[in-house]
Design a protein around this motif. Structure first.
Motif, PDB file in Angstrom:
ATOM      1  N   LEU A   1       1.097  -1.284  -0.185  1.00  0.00           N
ATOM      2  CA  LEU A   1       0.055  -0.113  -0.053  1.00  0.00           C
ATOM      3  C   LEU A   1       0.875   1.363  -0.071  1.00  0.00           C
ATOM      4  O   LEU A   1       0.689   2.378  -0.540  1.00  0.00           O
ATOM      5  CB  LEU A   1      -0.895  -0.160   1.191  1.00  0.00           C
ATOM      6  CG  LEU A   1      -1.851  -1.121   1.230  1.00  0.00           C
ATOM      7  CD1 LEU A   1      -2.900  -1.119   2.569  1.00  0.00           C
ATOM      8  CD2 LEU A   1      -2.787  -1.062   0.039  1.00  0.00           C
ATOM      9  N   GLU A   2       1.932   1.305   0.613  1.00  0.00           N
ATOM     10  CA  GLU A   2       2.904   2.408   0.581  1.00  0.00           C
ATOM     11  C   GLU A   2       3.454   2.615  -0.832  1.00  0.00           C
ATOM     12  O   GLU A   2       3.699   3.730  -1.139  1.00  0.00           O
ATOM     13  CB  GLU A   2       3.973   2.285   1.758  1.00  0.00           C
ATOM     14  CG  GLU A   2       5.023   3.316   1.776  1.00  0.00           C
ATOM     15  CD  GLU A   2       6.151   3.256   2.711  1.00  0.00           C
ATOM     16  OE1 GLU A   2       7.040   3.861   2.524  1.00  0.00           O
ATOM     17  OE2 GLU A   2       6.094   2.171   3.435  1.00  0.00           O
ATOM     18  N   LEU A   3       3.756   1.411  -1.408  1.00  0.00           N
ATOM     19  CA  LEU A   3       4.394   1.586  -2.723  1.00  0.00           C
ATOM     20  C   LEU A   3       3.539   2.008  -3.988  1.00  0.00           C
ATOM     21  O   LEU A   3       3.734   2.806  -4.697  1.00  0.00           O
ATOM     22  CB  LEU A   3       4.813   0.299  -3.329  1.00  0.00           C
ATOM     23  CG  LEU A   3       6.342  -0.323  -2.800  1.00  0.00           C
ATOM     24  CD1 LEU A   3       6.427  -1.690  -3.556  1.00  0.00           C
ATOM     25  CD2 LEU A   3       7.466   0.639  -3.174  1.00  0.00           C
ATOM     26  N   GLN A   4       2.166   1.643  -3.528  1.00  0.00           N
ATOM     27  CA  GLN A   4       1.224   2.394  -4.432  1.00  0.00           C
ATOM     28  C   GLN A   4       1.066   3.622  -4.277  1.00  0.00           C
ATOM     29  O   GLN A   4       0.684   4.627  -5.345  1.00  0.00           O
ATOM     30  CB  GLN A   4      -0.413   1.691  -3.766  1.00  0.00           C
ATOM     31  CG  GLN A   4      -1.399   2.169  -4.714  1.00  0.00           C
ATOM     32  CD  GLN A   4      -2.035   3.350  -4.141  1.00  0.00           C
ATOM     33  OE1 GLN A   4      -2.543   3.966  -4.614  1.00  0.00           O
ATOM     34  NE2 GLN A   4      -2.296   3.395  -2.635  1.00  0.00           N
ATOM     35  N   THR A   5       1.204   4.409  -3.196  1.00  0.00           N
ATOM     36  CA  THR A   5       1.280   5.802  -3.044  1.00  0.00           C
ATOM     37  C   THR A   5       2.416   6.591  -3.630  1.00  0.00           C
ATOM     38  O   THR A   5       2.311   7.817  -3.955  1.00  0.00           O
ATOM     39  CB  THR A   5       1.105   6.172  -1.516  1.00  0.00           C
ATOM     40  OG1 THR A   5       2.251   5.817  -0.914  1.00  0.00           O
ATOM     41  CG2 THR A   5      -0.196   5.828  -0.777  1.00  0.00           C
ATOM     42  N   ILE A   6       3.468   5.807  -3.621  1.00  0.00           N
ATOM     43  CA  ILE A   6       4.636   6.473  -4.279  1.00  0.00           C
ATOM     44  C   ILE A   6       4.445   6.496  -5.706  1.00  0.00           C
ATOM     45  O   ILE A   6       5.027   7.336  -6.578  1.00  0.00           O
ATOM     46  CB  ILE A   6       5.876   5.833  -3.786  1.00  0.00           C
ATOM     47  CG1 ILE A   6       5.879   5.841  -2.163  1.00  0.00           C
ATOM     48  CG2 ILE A   6       7.064   6.233  -4.436  1.00  0.00           C
ATOM     49  CD1 ILE A   6       7.062   5.094  -1.670  1.00  0.00           C
ATOM     50  N   ALA A   7       4.006   5.310  -6.253  1.00  0.00           N
ATOM     51  CA  ALA A   7       3.776   5.109  -7.774  1.00  0.00           C
ATOM     52  C   ALA A   7       4.892   5.066  -8.428  1.00  0.00           C
ATOM     53  O   ALA A   7       5.087   5.754  -9.506  1.00  0.00           O
ATOM     54  CB  ALA A   7       2.587   5.956  -8.151  1.00  0.00           C
ATOM     55  N   ASP A   8       5.996   4.577  -8.063  1.00  0.00           N
ATOM     56  CA  ASP A   8       7.270   4.441  -8.940  1.00  0.00           C
ATOM     57  C   ASP A   8       7.189   3.557  -9.780  1.00  0.00           C
ATOM     58  O   ASP A   8       7.184   2.143  -9.232  1.00  0.00           O
ATOM     59  CB  ASP A   8       8.650   4.447  -7.804  1.00  0.00           C
ATOM     60  CG  ASP A   8       9.694   4.229  -8.605  1.00  0.00           C
ATOM     61  OD1 ASP A   8       9.741   4.237 -10.024  1.00  0.00           O
ATOM     62  OD2 ASP A   8      10.749   4.177  -8.075  1.00  0.00           O
ATOM     63  N   PRO A   9       7.046   3.552 -10.989  1.00  0.00           N
ATOM     64  CA  PRO A   9       6.798   2.479 -12.016  1.00  0.00           C
ATOM     65  C   PRO A   9       8.112   1.431 -11.983  1.00  0.00           C
ATOM     66  O   PRO A   9       7.964   0.361 -12.357  1.00  0.00           O
ATOM     67  CB  PRO A   9       6.991   3.129 -13.226  1.00  0.00           C
ATOM     68  CG  PRO A   9       7.519   4.535 -13.338  1.00  0.00           C
ATOM     69  CD  PRO A   9       7.256   4.854 -11.807  1.00  0.00           C
ATOM     70  N   GLN A  10       9.210   1.693 -11.480  1.00  0.00           N
ATOM     71  CA  GLN A  10      10.401   1.010 -11.317  1.00  0.00           C
ATOM     72  C   GLN A  10       9.796  -0.445 -10.298  1.00  0.00           C
ATOM     73  O   GLN A  10      10.403  -1.441 -10.496  1.00  0.00           O
ATOM     74  CB  GLN A  10      11.480   1.562 -10.945  1.00  0.00           C
ATOM     75  CG  GLN A  10      11.962   2.510 -11.848  1.00  0.00           C
ATOM     76  CD  GLN A  10      12.606   1.587 -13.188  1.00  0.00           C
ATOM     77  OE1 GLN A  10      13.056   0.648 -13.104  1.00  0.00           O
ATOM     78  NE2 GLN A  10      12.221   2.193 -14.371  1.00  0.00           N
TER      79      GLN A  10
END
Length: 335
Positions: free
Chosen positions: A277-286
């Motif tokens: 869920l944290e990665l989703q908020t950052i939304a870094d495509p890598q």
């Protein structure tokens, strides 16, 4: 010999459910506790997410199992203690799992109310269903920008598109059934489109990936209700694909995740969901190669499927049987 027989017997329960995976991969050090993730999402999308998680939590490894949405639901219900995390694009089946007590409640996780259910089911993407076209096979014919455009195109050129149009087999695909029922609720156009597809012998599929493969190979000219995220990923290696979001409204689903109430690694399951869920908020495509949730998911002009009890309406057996009969009459029994 007797020892080997007993060992084989002891391994049978997991071996029975571990057969026929679309994919199965292990990430991280094999001497670390294994977090078992059951998912309908292709490994290529989740490998960066898992690798980023292991960097943050190196004391866990991850065993990632991939299968179709309907099969996922069956396997998890049969053996909920064999998996720690469940990820699926079939929101209705996931919501029913949570409603039936299969999901752990993670009340300390903060997440938007519209993207979670009772602290036990969490949405982390916003993905529209698309019309995907092989531009080479479409040639100089008009590009259909709506469902009605698609109906008119297929009616005008039935011989050209005979056996060249694909969609989900809603009897086999949980996501396909979800998209179909939501389309049918939103517009009568859906049933007219299914009847036209039936008359030109539409090909039926379990999943978006197979439809896209056949589009790229030229076996299909058009596919309906394909996951836009999967198609978008393939456009990087194929110039023939054209993605159309229906202009009247794209049906948009949210991919969801839950922690098993019977997880053998409950701490790892919660840590993974938090990280996801944290990665989703950052939304870094890598590190997060999926479409993140955005404010536009609730905007006008989109039929975003909501996480609410109405989502389970068509899972009622009588309603499901009636819907399947009507769908078969339109798509399958067209001779």
């Amino acid at each position: 010999m007797r020892y080997l027989a007993l060992l084989a017997f002891a391994l049978m329960p997991f071996g029975a459910i571990a057969q026929d995976w679309e994919d199965r991969q292990v990430f991280g050090a094999r001497d670390q506790p294994a977090l078992r993730i059951l998912s309908s999402t292709d490994t290529s999308f989740f490998a960066p997410i898992i690798k980023d998680f292991i960097k943050a939590a190196p004391n866990f490894s991850v065993e990632y199992f991939v299968t179709g949405t309907a099969d996922l639901d069956r396997k998890f219900r049969a053996s909920p203690d064999q998996f720690d995390v469940v990820i699926s694009s079939a929101m209705d089946l996931q919501l029913k799992l949570a409603n039936d007590g299969f999901a752990a409640r993670l009340s300390t996780i903060e997440h938007p109310e519209t993207a979670q259910w009772h602290d036990s089911l969490f949405a982390f993407t916003s993905e529209p269903a698309a019309i995907v076209i092989n531009k080479r096979l479409l040639g100089d014919l008009p590009v259909p920008n709506s469902r009605q455009d698609l109906i008119e195109l297929l009616r005008a050129y039935p011989e050209r598109f005979h056996g060249k149009v694909g969609t989900y087999d809603v009897r086999q695909s949980g996501l396909g059934y979800l998209f179909a029922t939501q389309d049918a609720r939103a517009s009568e156009t859906y049933w007219r489109l299914m009847e036209v597809m039936g008359r030109i012998d539409a090909r039926l599929y379990c999943c978006s990936g197979q439809m896209i493969d056949d589009l790229r190979a030229g076996d299909l000219a058009i596919a309906y209700n394909v996951l836009g995220s999967y198609a978008q990923a393939r456009t990087k290696t194929s110039q023939d694909l054209l993605i159309i979001l229906p202009s009247e409204f794209p049906t948009t689903m949210m991919r969801t995740v839950l922690a098993s109430q019977s997880a053998k690694e409950p701490l790892g399951a919660e840590l993974f969901i938090r990280h996801l869920l944290e990665l989703q908020t950052i939304a870094d495509p890598q590190n997060f190669p999926l479409p993140p949730m955005t404010p536009t998911q609730t905007s006008e002009g989109q039929a975003t499927i909501s996480l609410d009890p109405a989502l389970m309406t068509y899972l009622d057996q009588m309603k499901r049987d009636a819907f399947i009969r009507e769908w078969e009459n339109a798509v399958v029994q067209h001779d």
